[in-house]
Write a protein that holds these residues in place. Structure first.
Motif, PDB file in Angstrom:
ATOM      1  N   GLY A 374       0.842  -1.208   0.000  1.00  0.00           N
ATOM      2  CA  GLY A 374       0.000   0.000   0.000  1.00  0.00           C
ATOM      3  C   GLY A 374       0.874   1.252   0.000  1.00  0.00           C
ATOM      4  N   ILE A 375       1.900   1.244   0.840  1.00  0.00           N
ATOM      5  CA  ILE A 375       2.822   2.389   0.917  1.00  0.00           C
ATOM      6  C   ILE A 375       3.484   2.598  -0.442  1.00  0.00           C
ATOM      7  N   SER A 376       3.939   1.521  -1.062  1.00  0.00           N
ATOM      8  CA  SER A 376       4.629   1.625  -2.361  1.00  0.00           C
ATOM      9  C   SER A 376       3.715   2.202  -3.436  1.00  0.00           C
ATOM     10  N   SER A 377       2.405   1.973  -3.290  1.00  0.00           N
ATOM     11  CA  SER A 377       1.465   2.487  -4.284  1.00  0.00           C
ATOM     12  C   SER A 377       0.971   3.878  -3.912  1.00  0.00           C
ATOM     13  N   GLY A 378       1.524   4.452  -2.855  1.00  0.00           N
ATOM     14  CA  GLY A 378       1.174   5.829  -2.459  1.00  0.00           C
ATOM     15  C   GLY A 378      -0.249   5.947  -1.934  1.00  0.00           C
ATOM     16  N   LEU A 379      -0.744   4.883  -1.288  1.00  0.00           N
ATOM     17  CA  LEU A 379      -2.152   4.882  -0.867  1.00  0.00           C
ATOM     18  C   LEU A 379      -2.326   5.114   0.637  1.00  0.00           C
ATOM     19  N   PRO A 380      -3.342   5.881   1.014  1.00  0.00           N
ATOM     20  CA  PRO A 380      -3.709   5.936   2.433  1.00  0.00           C
ATOM     21  C   PRO A 380      -4.447   4.640   2.803  1.00  0.00           C
ATOM     22  N   MET A 381      -4.451   4.329   4.106  1.00  0.00           N
ATOM     23  CA  MET A 381      -5.003   3.024   4.485  1.00  0.00           C
ATOM     24  C   MET A 381      -6.069   3.111   5.576  1.00  0.00           C
ATOM     25  N   ILE A 382      -6.974   2.166   5.520  1.00  0.00           N
ATOM     26  CA  ILE A 382      -7.964   1.992   6.580  1.00  0.00           C
ATOM     27  C   ILE A 382      -7.537   0.693   7.258  1.00  0.00           C
ATOM     28  N   CYS A 383      -7.196   0.794   8.547  1.00  0.00           N
ATOM     29  CA  CYS A 383      -6.481  -0.308   9.209  1.00  0.00           C
ATOM     30  C   CYS A 383      -7.408  -1.177  10.047  1.00  0.00           C
ATOM     31  N   TRP A 384      -7.348  -2.454   9.769  1.00  0.00           N
ATOM     32  CA  TRP A 384      -8.145  -3.439  10.522  1.00  0.00           C
ATOM     33  C   TRP A 384      -7.219  -4.593  10.897  1.00  0.00           C
ATOM     34  N   PRO A 385      -6.330  -4.361  11.884  1.00  0.00           N
ATOM     35  CA  PRO A 385      -5.412  -5.435  12.267  1.00  0.00           C
ATOM     36  C   PRO A 385      -6.155  -6.602  12.889  1.00  0.00           C
ATOM     37  N   LEU A 386      -5.637  -7.811  12.671  1.00  0.00           N
ATOM     38  CA  LEU A 386      -6.311  -9.014  13.168  1.00  0.00           C
ATOM     39  C   LEU A 386      -5.449  -9.796  14.160  1.00  0.00           C
ATOM     40  N   PHE A 387      -4.207 -10.090  13.787  1.00  0.00           N
ATOM     41  CA  PHE A 387      -3.367 -10.930  14.661  1.00  0.00           C
ATOM     42  C   PHE A 387      -1.892 -10.679  14.338  1.00  0.00           C
ATOM     43  N   GLY A 388      -1.028 -11.521  14.945  1.00  0.00           N
ATOM     44  CA  GLY A 388       0.410 -11.368  14.697  1.00  0.00           C
ATOM     45  C   GLY A 388       0.871  -9.977  15.123  1.00  0.00           C
ATOM     46  N   GLU A 389       1.782  -9.399  14.332  1.00  0.00           N
ATOM     47  CA  GLU A 389       2.336  -8.090  14.693  1.00  0.00           C
ATOM     48  C   GLU A 389       1.552  -6.956  14.031  1.00  0.00           C
ATOM     49  N   GLN A 390       0.327  -7.272  13.605  1.00  0.00           N
ATOM     50  CA  GLN A 390      -0.426  -6.298  12.803  1.00  0.00           C
ATOM     51  C   GLN A 390      -0.826  -5.029  13.574  1.00  0.00           C
ATOM     52  N   PHE A 391      -0.990  -5.144  14.910  1.00  0.00           N
ATOM     53  CA  PHE A 391      -1.311  -3.932  15.677  1.00  0.00           C
ATOM     54  C   PHE A 391      -0.113  -2.986  15.736  1.00  0.00           C
ATOM     55  N   LEU A 392       1.084  -3.549  15.691  1.00  0.00           N
ATOM     56  CA  LEU A 392       2.284  -2.693  15.653  1.00  0.00           C
ATOM     57  C   LEU A 392       2.369  -1.997  14.298  1.00  0.00           C
ATOM     58  N   ASN A 393       2.062  -2.725  13.239  1.00  0.00           N
ATOM     59  CA  ASN A 393       2.069  -2.107  11.904  1.00  0.00           C
ATOM     60  C   ASN A 393       1.030  -0.988  11.827  1.00  0.00           C
ATOM     61  N   GLU A 394      -0.100  -1.207  12.495  1.00  0.00           N
ATOM     62  CA  GLU A 394      -1.139  -0.167  12.515  1.00  0.00           C
ATOM     63  C   GLU A 394      -0.595   1.114  13.160  1.00  0.00           C
ATOM     64  N   ILE A 395       0.156   0.955  14.264  1.00  0.00           N
ATOM     65  CA  ILE A 395       0.736   2.132  14.927  1.00  0.00           C
ATOM     66  C   ILE A 395       1.691   2.850  13.968  1.00  0.00           C
ATOM     67  N   LEU A 396       2.502   2.067  13.259  1.00  0.00           N
ATOM     68  CA  LEU A 396       3.445   2.672  12.303  1.00  0.00           C
ATOM     69  C   LEU A 396       2.676   3.464  11.235  1.00  0.00           C
ATOM     70  N   ILE A 397       1.628   2.849  10.693  1.00  0.00           N
ATOM     71  CA  ILE A 397       0.871   3.487   9.597  1.00  0.00           C
ATOM     72  C   ILE A 397       0.101   4.718  10.085  1.00  0.00           C
ATOM     73  N   VAL A 398      -0.610   4.548  11.201  1.00  0.00           N
ATOM     74  CA  VAL A 398      -1.512   5.622  11.651  1.00  0.00           C
ATOM     75  C   VAL A 398      -0.748   6.711  12.409  1.00  0.00           C
ATOM     76  N   ASP A 399       0.031   6.307  13.423  1.00  0.00           N
ATOM     77  CA  ASP A 399       0.626   7.305  14.317  1.00  0.00           C
ATOM     78  C   ASP A 399       1.971   7.825  13.804  1.00  0.00           C
ATOM     79  N   ALA A 400       2.845   6.911  13.358  1.00  0.00           N
ATOM     80  CA  ALA A 400       4.181   7.369  12.967  1.00  0.00           C
ATOM     81  C   ALA A 400       4.174   7.989  11.573  1.00  0.00           C
ATOM     82  N   LEU A 401       3.500   7.343  10.620  1.00  0.00           N
ATOM     83  CA  LEU A 401       3.555   7.846   9.241  1.00  0.00           C
ATOM     84  C   LEU A 401       2.379   8.776   8.917  1.00  0.00           C
ATOM     85  N   GLY A 402       1.301   8.665   9.663  1.00  0.00           N
ATOM     86  CA  GLY A 402       0.144   9.546   9.441  1.00  0.00           C
ATOM     87  C   GLY A 402      -0.550   9.307   8.113  1.00  0.00           C
ATOM     88  N   ILE A 403      -0.623   8.038   7.693  1.00  0.00           N
ATOM     89  CA  ILE A 403      -1.261   7.756   6.397  1.00  0.00           C
ATOM     90  C   ILE A 403      -2.420   6.763   6.538  1.00  0.00           C
TER      91      ILE A 403
END
Ligand code: UDP
Length: 484
Positions: A374-403
């Motif tokens: 998604g990042i490579s395609s320049g897209l903003p994201m709507i985040c629905w983490p489910l399991f694994g490390e996905q909640f950490l990725n959500e923090i990176l996308i929403v809070d750190a990168l602001g996308i």
């Protein structure tokens, strides 16, 4: 002895691991190296269209087959990959099967000519630490995560801060450059394993990871500079960010067959996208492993419909596909939305779709491959983490990168336990977050601009002279030096 270093790549048998490793193989083979990829039969079959294309393009890549010990490990027939494990009660057997691979894997290495100079392996193949010692060759691990997640996991492992807290008590991950707030319920399996007890194997995997010569990461320096630096403090200099790996697929056909044969006709899909307005379509896909319950998946479909934007909805992964099919038929859902939507059952050509200019946002489960695609395609994201490390990725996308925005998932839904959680995300919330991402107000515009800029940075990183391109050359040169 050949002057070309021979890399042997062996991924974990899960789409989120073998797909990026195939991209890695192509990138390495373009750098005047020899590449062997060891695949189990089901993975080789799924990857055949893309491996055939890579080999016929003249890249020095060979595929070797390693049979998967399904029956020996007590797994049901046909279960060879993480997405084919029928229920979590078989997870331990699956990890056991990975251990049984050691002997046949070493035999394959033994018979290779020229001899391997470096092995790159899925982190979960913990036995490979012994293999590398036996063969006296460097072993590089790959586990498909970004530097931010690896640094957070390191801190969580050392501090065990979550252990004395309730599962919804927020805490700050100690020692990080940013204030990262989490709850126990949001943590990856190593710290939040659910009912399946595989502690011993997890510990072996962790030790094997620590002993590795280095680590390759599907990320790029400019995306998370502070965390690349932190990870190097932890692991030393042998940390190579060489992504976004998916960007090595420039040709539409390569994008279309990446990972499996698509369930939709790629030309029909492209024709449909060509008819949509630029940046108007929502692409919704929750990865290769999710098993959302029918009521929750239906809520997602209704949320997409409510949002009024055109959309592509990938419904693979439902844990009861016949129930979803019945619902679609009984409610004439597909007919009702056919003027503005495509429903994909099965495998979607994700990278092909994401890179089309008609796509405006990505509703994702925040698996790291999907996130970086998604990042490579320049897209903003709507985040629905489910399991694994996905909640950490959500923090990176929403809070750190602001996308991105959150649909409000509160904690890990353990695979196999989906029924217990019921419907946690409503159609109204899905549609509201889509509205925010697509909004013409300042916040929406600003978010989309940031996403576009990151997309440009991602492409630059992998192009000649970019940070990931140079890291790959450094890695190859480092292994080459050992040949003499
Ligand atoms: N993918 C795809 N089509 C699908 C589902 C998934 O091409 O229908 C690809 C996706 O592009 C990504 C990988 O499968 O490369 C999924 O990896 P990710 O880390 O996002 O999530 P996981 O499936 O491991 O949860």
């Amino acid at each position: 002895m050949s002057s070309k270093p021979h890399f042997v790549l062996t991924p974990l048998m899960s789409p989120g691991h073998y797909i990026p490793m195939m991209d890695m193989a192509k990138l390495l083979a373009e750098q005047n190296t020899l590449v062997t990829i060891i695949l189990t039969p089901l993975v080789a079959q799924r990857m055949k269209p893309i491996t055939d294309r890579a080999i016929s393009s003249g890249l020095p890549i060979q595929i070797l087959l390693l049979s998967f010990p399904t029956l020996e490990a007590g797994l049901p027939d046909g279960c060879e990959t993480v997405d084919t494990i029928p229920s979590m009660s078989f997870y331990k057997n699956f990890l056991h099967a990975l251990e049984l691979l050691q002997h046949p894997y070493e035999q394959l290495l033994q018979n290779l000519n020229p001899k391997p100079n470096c092995i790159i392996v899925g982190k979960q193949l913990a036995f490979s630490a012994q293999t590398a010692d036996k063969f006296n060759i460097p072993r590089i691990v790959f586990d498909g995560m970004n530097c931010f997640t690896l640094v957070c996991s390191h801190s969580l492992h050392l501090s065990k801060i979550f252990e004395t807290l309730g599962e919804d008590d927020p805490f700050i991950v100690p020692g990080l450059p940013d204030k990262i707030q989490l709850t126990h319920r949001q943590l990856p399996g190593d710290f939040n394993p659910g009912q399946v007890d595989v502690k011993e194997i997890r510990e072996r995997i962790r030790e094997g990871e620590e002993k590795a010569y280095g680590v390759v990461i599907n990320s790029f320096k400019e995306l998370e500079p502070k965390y690349v630096k932190e990870l190097k403090k932890i692991r030393g200099d042998n940390v190579w960010c060489i992504g976004p790996l998916s960007l090595c697929n420039n040709d539409d056909r390569d994008k279309a067959v990446r990972g499996n044969v698509s369930s939709i006709n790629e030309n029909q899909c492209l024709n449909w996208l060509d008819k949509q307005k630029p940046s108007s379509v929502i692409y919704a896909c929750l990865g290769s492993l999710n098993r959302l319950t029918p009521p929750q998946l239906i809520e997602l479909g209704l949320g997409l419909d409510l949002s009024t934007h055109p959309f592509i909805w990938v419904i693979r992964g439902a844990n009861k596909p016949e129930e979803i099919e019945n619902w679609i038929k009984e409610n004439k859902f597909e007919e009702r939305v056919k003027h503005k939507a495509i429903v994909v059952r099965g495998w979607s050509p994700q990278v092909l779709i994401l890179s089309h200019p008609a796509v405006g946002a990505f509703l994702t489960h925040c698996g790291w491959n999907s996130s970086i695609e998604g990042i490579s395609s320049g897209l903003p994201m709507i985040c629905w983490p489910l399991f694994g490390e996905q909640f950490l990725n959500e923090i990176l996308i929403v809070d750190a990168l602001g996308i991105g925005f959150r649909v409000g998932a509160k904690g890990v839904t353990h695979i196999g336990d989906e029924e217990k959680y019921g419907v946690t995300v409503s159609r109204e919330r899905v549609s509201e977050e889509i509205r925010k991402v697509m909004n013409e107000d300042e916040d929406g515009k600003e978010m989309r601009k940031k996403a576009r800029e990151l997309g440009k940075m991602a492409k630059m990183a992998i192009e000649k002279g970019g940070s990931s391109y140079l890291n790959l050359i450094m890695l190859v040169n480092q292994i080459k030096k050992m040949l003499n």
